[in-house]
Design an enzyme around this catalytic site. Sequence first.
Site, PDB file in Angstrom:
ATOM      1  N   TYR A  65      -1.132   0.419  13.621  1.00  0.00           N
ATOM      2  CA  TYR A  65       0.258   1.406  13.067  1.00  0.00           C
ATOM      3  C   TYR A  65       0.002   3.200  12.811  1.00  0.00           C
ATOM      4  O   TYR A  65      -1.906   2.796  13.215  1.00  0.00           O
ATOM      5  CB  TYR A  65       0.553   1.017  11.986  1.00  0.00           C
ATOM      6  CG  TYR A  65      -0.711   0.725  10.729  1.00  0.00           C
ATOM      7  CD1 TYR A  65      -0.955   1.847   9.893  1.00  0.00           C
ATOM      8  CD2 TYR A  65      -1.295   0.129  10.483  1.00  0.00           C
ATOM      9  CE1 TYR A  65      -1.887   1.593   8.590  1.00  0.00           C
ATOM     10  CE2 TYR A  65      -2.214  -0.749  10.034  1.00  0.00           C
ATOM     11  CZ  TYR A  65      -2.506   0.561   8.908  1.00  0.00           C
ATOM     12  OH  TYR A  65      -3.264   0.098   7.814  1.00  0.00           O
ATOM     13  N   HIS A 103       0.468  -1.305   0.235  1.00  0.00           N
ATOM     14  CA  HIS A 103      -0.404   0.102   0.362  1.00  0.00           C
ATOM     15  C   HIS A 103       0.840   1.068  -0.272  1.00  0.00           C
ATOM     16  O   HIS A 103       1.800   1.377   0.626  1.00  0.00           O
ATOM     17  CB  HIS A 103      -0.936   0.170   1.669  1.00  0.00           C
ATOM     18  CG  HIS A 103      -1.527  -1.092   1.108  1.00  0.00           C
ATOM     19  ND1 HIS A 103      -1.669  -1.798   2.057  1.00  0.00           N
ATOM     20  CD2 HIS A 103      -3.034  -1.616   0.785  1.00  0.00           C
ATOM     21  CE1 HIS A 103      -2.865  -2.741   2.160  1.00  0.00           C
ATOM     22  NE2 HIS A 103      -3.525  -2.646   1.107  1.00  0.00           N
TER      23      HIS A 103
END
Length: 132
Positions: free
Chosen positions: A127, A57
Amino acid sequence: MALSPVQLIRPKRFGDSRGWFTEVYSVPAFEKLGITCTFVQDNHSLSVPAFTLRGLHFQTPPRGQDKLVRCVRGRIFDVAVDIRNGSPTYGQWVGAELSAENGHQLFIPIGFAHGFVTLEDNCEVSYKCSDT
């Protein structure tokens, strides 16, 4: 790590008979490492089967994201790939095993694609991101 400015962070754990404590993020501590971004979002994912692949990503400007990744349950192999046009390390990658046991984190700056594969069942990854 061989691919600067990606950084493997190894927070210290302070343990006793009850378990341990660690500081996973502190602005002054990260500034000492040269990490000065402002994180604005926290994400948390669960991957049930082992060998689940997530990524690669990336976010393009103007919505690029710095990321600070850690595995809070299980083990993952986390990867960052340099996708910065004109970079001398364009297309190169680095990776590290992040686990609940080792407590390591990977800082992935803007301009890098990110992904991971789970190494066991029921992995949870948390995250921080510098943009939404």
